[in-house]
Design an enzyme around this catalytic site. Structure first.
Site, PDB file in Angstrom:
ATOM      1  N   ARG A  89       0.822  -1.220   0.000  1.00 33.39           N
ATOM      2  CA  ARG A  89       0.000   0.000   0.000  1.00 33.39           C
ATOM      3  C   ARG A  89       0.850   1.261   0.000  1.00 33.39           C
ATOM      4  NH1 ARG A  89      -3.095  -2.003   5.198  1.00 33.39           N
ATOM      5  NH2 ARG A  89      -0.886  -2.387   5.528  1.00 33.39           N
ATOM      6  N   SER A 127      -7.065  -3.997   7.868  1.00 32.83           N
ATOM      7  CA  SER A 127      -7.943  -4.723   8.802  1.00 32.83           C
ATOM      8  C   SER A 127      -7.979  -4.002  10.150  1.00 32.83           C
ATOM      9  CB  SER A 127      -7.435  -6.148   9.012  1.00 32.83           C
ATOM     10  OG  SER A 127      -7.496  -6.865   7.821  1.00 32.83           O
TER      11      SER A 127
END
Ligand code: PNS
Length: 167
Positions: A89, A127
């Site tokens: 990311r 998450s």
């Protein structure tokens, strides 16, 4: 070619799903491998995490979902996989993931890690952010999380955890 896409998936996000679907296009078989680590506290049990992933990939024949414990390098060799798949990311991910990739290659018979950059609209999702919004957010914040961050099934599972006060 067989790829192993490992992770904690606590819970699976749309970012994970995007990486797995894109990885599956490069392979004949992709195994999503959920880490079962009894020493790491997770919101979802390993069976719950596997179930949510199986639901997410129920229409994708190339993708299997399984769990593993111990070293990833062992699991990859056991399944005769050709490479490990991970998403990146940002620069922080690159730093830690490149270290893992070198170690995994040393621990196995030279298995490489293939990195896919996160799609821009998923690059902010993790998450842990999803868990935090669930646990401390109110109804409005939770509603905003459905679809943009997680699947409806994962959203429902998060709401169930919240209503039971599990964390
Ligand atoms: O989703 P995560 O938590 O970033 O996934 C991390 C994971 C599961 C890929 C990593 O912790 C892992 O592979 N653990 C298994 C133990 C292992 O092999 N450790 C040595 C890596 S060099």
């Amino acid at each position: 070619m067989t790829l192993v896409y490992p992770g904690s998936f606590d819970p699976v996000t749309l970012g994970h799903i995007d990486i797995a679907l894109r990885g599956a296009k490069l392979a004949d078989r992709l195994i999503v491998a959920v880490l079962d680590n009894p020493n790491k506290r997770t919101l979802f049990t390993v069976n719950e995490r596997v179930k949510l992933l199986k639901d997410a990939f129920r229409d994708t024949a190339k993708i299997e979902v399984s769990s593993f414990s111990g070293l990833l390098a062992n699991y990859v060799e056991l399944n005769k996989a050709n490479a490990i798949l991970r998403g990146l990311r940002n620069a922080g991910d690159f730093e830690s993931e490149s270290q893992y990739a070198v170690c995994n290659k040393m621990l196995s018979e030279g298995i490489d890690t293939i990195f896919l950059p996160a799609s821009p609209h998923y690059a902010h999702i993790s998450s842990s952010i999803v868990r935090e919004i669930t646990l401390v957010g109110d109804d409005k914040h939770l509603k905003n999380m459905n679809i943009p961050m997680v699947t409806p099934a994962t959203y429902a599972a998060l709401l169930a955890k919240k209503s039971k006060g599990e964390r």
